[in-house]
Scaffold this motif. Structure first.
Motif, short mmCIF file in Angstrom:
data_model
loop_
_atom_site.label_atom_id
_atom_site.label_comp_id
_atom_site.label_asym_id
_atom_site.label_seq_id
_atom_site.Cartn_x
_atom_site.Cartn_y
_atom_site.Cartn_z
N ASN A 23 27.21 5.73 44.04
CA ASN A 23 27.80 6.73 43.13
C ASN A 23 28.96 6.17 42.32
O ASN A 23 29.68 6.93 41.66
CB ASN A 23 28.29 7.93 43.94
CG ASN A 23 27.14 8.76 44.44
OD1 ASN A 23 26.19 9.01 43.70
ND2 ASN A 23 27.19 9.16 45.70
N ASN A 24 29.18 4.85 42.41
CA ASN A 24 30.31 4.23 41.70
C ASN A 24 31.64 4.88 42.06
O ASN A 24 32.50 5.10 41.20
CB ASN A 24 30.11 4.27 40.18
CG ASN A 24 29.11 3.23 39.72
OD1 ASN A 24 28.98 2.17 40.35
ND2 ASN A 24 28.40 3.53 38.66
N SER A 158 36.38 6.59 36.51
CA SER A 158 34.97 6.34 36.21
C SER A 158 34.84 6.04 34.71
O SER A 158 35.66 6.46 33.89
CB SER A 158 34.11 7.53 36.62
OG SER A 158 34.55 8.66 35.91
N ASN A 159 33.79 5.30 34.40
CA ASN A 159 33.59 4.87 33.01
C ASN A 159 32.61 5.82 32.32
O ASN A 159 31.42 5.77 32.58
CB ASN A 159 33.06 3.43 33.00
CG ASN A 159 33.09 2.82 31.62
OD1 ASN A 159 33.05 3.53 30.63
ND2 ASN A 159 33.16 1.52 31.56
N LYS A 160 33.18 6.68 31.46
CA LYS A 160 32.32 7.63 30.74
C LYS A 160 31.95 7.08 29.36
O LYS A 160 31.29 7.77 28.58
CB LYS A 160 33.03 8.98 30.61
CG LYS A 160 33.34 9.61 31.98
CD LYS A 160 33.81 11.04 31.87
CE LYS A 160 34.04 11.66 33.24
NZ LYS A 160 35.27 11.19 33.92
N ASP A 163 27.61 2.99 30.64
CA ASP A 163 27.05 2.79 31.99
C ASP A 163 26.64 1.33 32.14
O ASP A 163 26.11 0.73 31.21
CB ASP A 163 25.77 3.63 32.18
CG ASP A 163 26.09 5.11 32.32
OD1 ASP A 163 27.17 5.43 32.81
OD2 ASP A 163 25.23 5.92 31.92
N ASN A 164 26.84 0.80 33.32
CA ASN A 164 26.33 -0.53 33.66
C ASN A 164 26.64 -1.60 32.62
O ASN A 164 25.72 -2.25 32.10
CB ASN A 164 24.81 -0.47 33.89
CG ASN A 164 24.47 0.47 35.03
OD1 ASN A 164 25.20 0.56 36.01
ND2 ASN A 164 23.35 1.17 34.91
N THR A 183 27.12 0.64 23.21
CA THR A 183 28.19 1.62 23.44
C THR A 183 28.21 2.56 22.24
O THR A 183 28.44 2.11 21.13
CB THR A 183 29.55 0.89 23.56
OG1 THR A 183 29.42 -0.10 24.56
CG2 THR A 183 30.66 1.84 23.91
N GLY A 211 32.11 -1.80 36.60
CA GLY A 211 32.22 -1.04 35.35
C GLY A 211 33.30 0.02 35.34
O GLY A 211 33.53 0.63 34.30
N SER A 212 33.96 0.28 36.48
CA SER A 212 34.96 1.36 36.45
C SER A 212 36.26 0.85 35.81
O SER A 212 36.64 -0.31 35.96
CB SER A 212 35.21 1.90 37.86
OG SER A 212 35.60 0.87 38.71
N CYS A 233 21.28 -8.02 37.03
CA CYS A 233 20.65 -6.72 36.77
C CYS A 233 19.15 -6.99 36.62
O CYS A 233 18.70 -8.14 36.69
CB CYS A 233 21.26 -6.06 35.52
SG CYS A 233 20.97 -6.99 34.02
#
Ligand SMILES: [Fe+2]
Length: 301
Positions: A23-24, A158-160, A163-164, A183, A211-212, A233
């Motif tokens: 869930n990061n 968290s990074n909004k 993602d990834n 992005t 990524g956070s 990945c």
């Protein structure tokens, strides 16, 4: 306790940790000194002076301005000592190259995390002067921070924005072209306001999800040991397998001739289209299990 993920994140279990990991969600544990004594008692981690005295190569030092590796230079340990006194953060890269223990730990963790054999696992040591820190950024890697000495605050959000991410990014520094290609709405100018604050003391361990967003500030002179994992990945797994497969063909190994030649590029396109058609014919027979058996060098059940 043996070298393992649970030695770091206990009393949390591996299963509980993996829920957070997927869930990061950052995870912090405190008071792990007794489980990590073989690390914290490494002679060169006794103090920043002993680290600088024994470090065999150059040190990355943050320069004036944005405190980040994107604004740093490699300096001698002599210069590093002076720069630290003036407030520069120091990073001792790839410590696993100089200490078998700092190689064995991340390797054990990689196995516990179930990450690919293609993962780039390493140890880094950071020294941050009281009142200084690192600028807000995110990394493409998975990071475990072990606080060795001093107290350091971390903020993780968290990074909004993406993602990834495949590369790191620091607020205030240009995005790399590939990152900006996926992005949508650009990057923020300030750290997100929903970050969680963590205070790390000797023996604290923090898991920073890939990524956070994060930034730090040292409350006192602080030294931390980081285990970072740049895991492949799915693109990387496929590209590795694809290259291995195509390398078996002399047609694919041929030089990509005339791709920029005005007269002959039609010939180049015809040849490349033929190769792509052949590949498209081959791909439906590919099985994930066969690819992973090759990249991970293990027989999967
Ligand atoms: Fe970072």
């Amino acid at each position: 306790m043996k070298r393992s993920l649970e030695a770091l994140i206990g009393p949390m279990s591996r299963a509980e940790f993996l829920d957070n990991y997927l869930n990061n969600t950052p995870v912090v544990t405190h008071g792990r000194l007794e489980y990590l004594s073989e690390l914290t008692e490494l002679p060169f981690l006794k103090s920043l002076d002993s680290l600088l005295d024994s470090w065999p190569t150059q040190v990355t030092a943050y320069m004036e301005g944005i405190a980040d590796e994107a604004n740093s230079k490699k300096v001698s340990t002599y210069e590093a000592r002076e720069l630290f006194q003036e407030g520069s953060g120091l990073c001792f890269d790839d410590a696993n190259n100089f200490s078998p223990l700092l190689d064995e730990w991340p390797e054990a963790m990689r196995a516990d995390l179930g990450l690919s054999a293609l993962t780039f696992s390493r140890s880094l040591i950071y020294a941050i002067k009281k009142g200084r820190g690192t600028a807000p950024h995110f990394d493409q890697n998975i990071n475990f921070v072990i606080q060795i000495s001093g107290t350091k605050k971390w903020w993780v959000a968290s990074n909004k924005h993406v993602d990834n991410p495949l590369t790191r990014h620091t607020i205030g520094i240009d995005m790399d072209p590939e990152l900006s290609s996926y992005t949508k709405d650009g990057m923020p100018e300030t750290f997100p306001d929903d970050g969680i604050e963590f205070t790390l003391r000797p023996g604290s361990v923090l898991f920073v999800p890939r990524g956070s967003w994060h930034m730090t500030e040292a409350i006192s002179d602080a030294v931390s040991l980081n285990f970072t994992f740049t895991a492949p990945c799915w693109i990387d797994i496929l590209m590795t397998a694809l290259r291995g497969r195509l390398a078996q063909s002399s047609d694919w190994r041929a030089t990509a001739d005339f791709v920029t030649d005005e007269q002959l590029h039609a010939h180049a396109i015809e040849k490349f289209d033929f190769l792509l058609k052949e590949l498209a014919h081959d791909v439906p027979g590919w099985k994930a299990k066969d690819i992973l058996s090759a990249t991970e060098m293990i027989d999967l059940p």
